[in-house]
Design an enzyme around this catalytic site. Sequence first.
Site, short mmCIF file in Angstrom:
data_model
loop_
_atom_site.label_atom_id
_atom_site.label_comp_id
_atom_site.label_asym_id
_atom_site.label_seq_id
_atom_site.Cartn_x
_atom_site.Cartn_y
_atom_site.Cartn_z
CE LYS A 45 103.01 2.20 -45.68
NZ LYS A 45 104.13 1.59 -46.00
NE ARG A 140 107.20 -4.66 -49.12
CZ ARG A 140 106.70 -3.66 -48.22
NH1 ARG A 140 105.96 -4.18 -47.20
NH2 ARG A 140 107.10 -2.49 -48.44
CE1 TYR A 250 79.65 -14.44 -26.53
CE2 TYR A 250 81.27 -12.46 -27.12
CZ TYR A 250 80.00 -13.11 -27.07
OH TYR A 250 79.08 -12.44 -27.73
CG MET A 298 82.26 -6.67 -32.72
SD MET A 298 80.55 -7.22 -33.65
CE MET A 298 80.96 -9.00 -34.12
#
Length: 351
Positions: A45, A140, A250, A298
């Site tokens: 998956k 779940r 930043y 980023m």
Amino acid sequence: MTLAARLPTSERMGTGHLHINLGAIVENWRALDRLSAGETAAVVKADGYGMGSARVARALAAAGVRRFFVAVAEEGASLRATLGPDVEINVFSGHMAGDTRRLSDLGLIPMLNSPEQIARHTAELPDHPFGLQLDTGMNRLGLETYDWSTDLAAGATLILSHLACADDPDHPANAAQLAAFLDMTAGIPIPRSLAATGGTLLGPDYHFDLTRPGVGLYGGAPFADAQPVATLDLPIIQTRRLRAGESVGYGCTFTAEKDTVIATVSGGYADGLIRAMSGRGTLYAGDTPCPIAGRVSMDLISVDVTDLDAIPDHLTILGPHQTVDQLADACGTIGYEILTGLGARYARTYS
Ligand SMILES: *Cc1c(COP(=O)(O)O)cnc(C)c1O
């Protein structure tokens, strides 16, 4: 103001390089298969835990894997296109309203999770194979005890349940879920499966007829003996010298305490190198650790390379000195999240 430094800069391409060792994935599957009492499937998956489900599944099918598991029918559809008709593809999320055509046309087997899914499947695809997932305590997915009666199992290919705490062998939930699974499936002559990677390592009581490892195939904890699968190198785009008192990135969260050399590498949180690595993660130049300086942005990460004698053309973030789990630990997450987050921007190679 930064004093521009004349340090060597890279001529390499601008993206990170992710290398995936398919041979290691196959070896990890074989090692888990040797531990398993019965058959061993493979969970592919989430694009094969970020490693590329088509490449991974082809390698595993060639090594003898006959049963695959995916999370959703759409993943099953692309896996079928890759592997052809000869393997069994099981879908953990079961039979959702929009899945009927896809399940039917592509021969995908839904693991039915609720009375609603059983009703849908019986009404829409009465002759199509199905499995059943039972809830044994994780709460779940899966049928609850009050929804369950053994006659629902008639015709199922498989009955499975999933362990909540298998990565912690001492957790009492393991034995409690095992007891619940034995109780709910007693006397039913249908193949059973309880163990993912962690459950496989708990020993044969947890194996039943089929184990279904995922993360261990990809080199992740809790399979401590796994061979590492992913190597990730990030090219250095620029280097600069800082004087004491200058800051980086930043928010100016890193300030040089002495003369410092900073390398800016290509790769950032958009590539799955999560922002929680800011000020905590480490990259490597060969054997030498180089700490991340300031915030991950980023597309870029700033790294303190002051201790290096020479500036290499890249730094390594996943490799011989740092596994996915070590990187995950350093920033408060798990190897699964690092693997599945590795982005689409890397140049990928396979061996
Ligand atoms: C993801 C998943 C697996 C594989 O788990 P790993 O911990 O990656 O081995 C097995 N079974 C179910 C139901 C899953 O959701």
